[in-house]
Design a protein around this motif. Structure first.
Motif, PDB file in Angstrom:
ATOM      1  N   GLY A   1      -3.190 -45.305  28.453  1.00  0.00           N
ATOM      2  CA  GLY A   1      -2.147 -45.674  29.400  1.00  0.00           C
ATOM      3  C   GLY A   1      -2.746 -46.046  30.745  1.00  0.00           C
ATOM      4  N   ALA A   2      -3.777 -45.300  31.176  1.00  0.00           N
ATOM      5  CA  ALA A   2      -4.467 -45.642  32.418  1.00  0.00           C
ATOM      6  C   ALA A   2      -5.254 -46.936  32.274  1.00  0.00           C
ATOM      7  N   LEU A   3      -5.811 -47.198  31.096  1.00  0.00           N
ATOM      8  CA  LEU A   3      -6.481 -48.480  30.845  1.00  0.00           C
ATOM      9  C   LEU A   3      -5.517 -49.640  31.074  1.00  0.00           C
ATOM     10  N   LEU A   4      -4.267 -49.489  30.646  1.00  0.00           N
ATOM     11  CA  LEU A   4      -3.279 -50.548  30.823  1.00  0.00           C
ATOM     12  C   LEU A   4      -2.964 -50.804  32.295  1.00  0.00           C
ATOM     13  N   LEU A   5      -3.245 -49.854  33.178  1.00  0.00           N
ATOM     14  CA  LEU A   5      -3.082 -50.108  34.606  1.00  0.00           C
ATOM     15  C   LEU A   5      -4.092 -51.137  35.099  1.00  0.00           C
ATOM     16  N   HIS A   6      -5.235 -51.240  34.416  1.00  0.00           N
ATOM     17  CA  HIS A   6      -6.232 -52.251  34.773  1.00  0.00           C
ATOM     18  C   HIS A   6      -5.802 -53.640  34.297  1.00  0.00           C
ATOM     19  N   ASP A   7      -5.288 -53.684  33.086  1.00  0.00           N
ATOM     20  CA  ASP A   7      -4.810 -54.949  32.522  1.00  0.00           C
ATOM     21  C   ASP A   7      -3.763 -54.615  31.460  1.00  0.00           C
ATOM     22  N   PRO A   8      -2.480 -54.781  31.775  1.00  0.00           N
ATOM     23  CA  PRO A   8      -1.419 -54.355  30.850  1.00  0.00           C
ATOM     24  C   PRO A   8      -1.204 -55.350  29.719  1.00  0.00           C
ATOM     25  N   SER A   9      -2.023 -55.244  28.686  1.00  0.00           N
ATOM     26  CA  SER A   9      -1.914 -56.181  27.565  1.00  0.00           C
ATOM     27  C   SER A   9      -2.355 -55.501  26.283  1.00  0.00           C
ATOM     28  N   ASP A  10      -1.762 -55.930  25.176  1.00  0.00           N
ATOM     29  CA  ASP A  10      -2.194 -55.415  23.875  1.00  0.00           C
ATOM     30  C   ASP A  10      -3.620 -55.841  23.567  1.00  0.00           C
ATOM     31  N   SER A  11      -4.067 -56.974  24.136  1.00  0.00           N
ATOM     32  CA  SER A  11      -5.434 -57.425  23.884  1.00  0.00           C
ATOM     33  C   SER A  11      -6.439 -56.428  24.444  1.00  0.00           C
ATOM     34  N   MET A  12      -6.091 -55.760  25.534  1.00  0.00           N
ATOM     35  CA  MET A  12      -6.998 -54.753  26.087  1.00  0.00           C
ATOM     36  C   MET A  12      -7.089 -53.553  25.156  1.00  0.00           C
ATOM     37  N   LEU A  13      -5.962 -53.164  24.552  1.00  0.00           N
ATOM     38  CA  LEU A  13      -5.992 -52.071  23.585  1.00  0.00           C
ATOM     39  C   LEU A  13      -6.794 -52.478  22.342  1.00  0.00           C
TER      40      LEU A  13
END
Length: 317
Positions: A247-259
């Motif tokens: 969830g904190a990673l998504l604060l950097h870039d809110p995208s499914d590609s980041m996951l």
């Protein structure tokens, strides 16, 4: 033109005030970490801190082998256990630090209320130009994948990180109410949270987690240097469901590609299971919503962390 950056909110009052005299006394009490010597520690206590957070102060105290070092000093009694947790986890990671995709702080010496670490220059990920933001996020994704895949040390669970989403329902509702977001954003946030609550809960072995890898805890080196970015502030490190870190990673870039970038690098048991992954994605977005609302209640909209929270809510599925 980027939005103006608002001032950082004032931290809570310190019940362990930090001044030059206390820093000098703590330097005298430092015990070198195993395998390290401090004969080359040239003590020059600065007149003022370099930075201050809610729990700790970074104070310049001299050099070790010619490299600047700082003392990370606890400023609140409630944070003393967090410093101990941080040191424990950083010691655990020391043997693999060279193989990690990001730098981590290196404790050189410690006391009960402070740790001596090399100074890591740079800007936080929240301060980098928009064109660099996604590249930094990819580094964080790779770093979390690696950390989550390592054996976990004996560390106590954190009640507000890595825990089941249901335990944070009251905090979510309170932050949603205080955030002042519009009706459309409120519905989007509620939908993301409810999908996470409805997802299968984490039922696998607890993973090692950073605990708070938001953009303010990533230091990006100055332009033109070859040193990699650093993931700092491990005081919330814990074991549990990796969804809160993601969830904190998504604060950097809110995208499914980041996951998906994270998944491509992770090797923990179960990462290839589609049902496990699908539930983790839903819980991760819910944690992202929870963290975004928390940032919006703590920082102005124009602040770099306030903008990160708003960006995630705008992208919420």
């Amino acid at each position: 033109m980027p939005a103006p950056v608002g001032p950082d909110p004032a931290p809570p009052p310190a019940d362990l005030p930090v001044d030059a005299a206390r820093v000098d006394a703590l330097c005298a009490a430092l015990v070198p970490e195993p395998g390290r010597e401090l004969e080359d520690f040239v003590t020059t206590v600065g007149a003022a801190p370099l930075d201050q957070g809610w729990d700790n102060v970074l104070w310049p105290v001299g050099t070790v082998r010619g490299e600047p070092v700082v003392l990370r000093v606890v400023r609140r009694a409630s944070a003393v256990p967090l410093l101990g947790r941080e040191i424990l986890v950083l010691r655990h990671l020391a043997d693999v630090a060279e193989q990690l995709p990001m730098r981590i702080p290196t404790p050189l010496a410690t006391t009960d209320h402070a740790t001596l670490v090399p100074w890591i220059p740079g800007r936080t990920a929240g301060e980098v130009e928009e064109g660099s933001r996604v590249g930094v996020a990819w580094s964080v994704a790779r770093m979390l994948a690696r950390v989550h895949s390592l054996p976990a040390p004996r560390v106590d669970p954190n009640p507000v990180r890595g825990a089941p989403l249901a335990t944070r329902t009251e905090a979510f509702a309170g932050d949603l109410e205080r955030s002042g977001v519009d009706a459309v954003t409120r519905r989007r946030a509620r939908g993301g949270w409810d999908r996470g609550l409805g997802a299968t809960t984490w039922d696998r072995p607890a993973l090692l987690m950073h605990g708070d890898p938001h953009p303010g805890n990533v230091v990006v080196p100055p332009a033109g240097t070859v040193r990699e970015a650093a993931l700092i502030d491990w005081g919330d490190a814990t074991i549990g469901d990796p969804a809160s870190d993601l969830g904190a990673l998504l604060l950097h870039d809110p995208s499914d590609s980041m996951l998906r970038a994270y998944r491509a690098e992770a090797t923990w048991a179960g990462i290839a299971d589609e049902a496990c992954w699908s539930a983790l994605v839903d819980r991760s977005w819910a944690w992202g919503v929870r963290l975004a609302l928390s940032l919006l209640t703590a920082y102005p909209r124009g602040h770099r962390l306030g903008r990160a929270g708003q960006r995630l809510l705008d992208a919420c599925r």
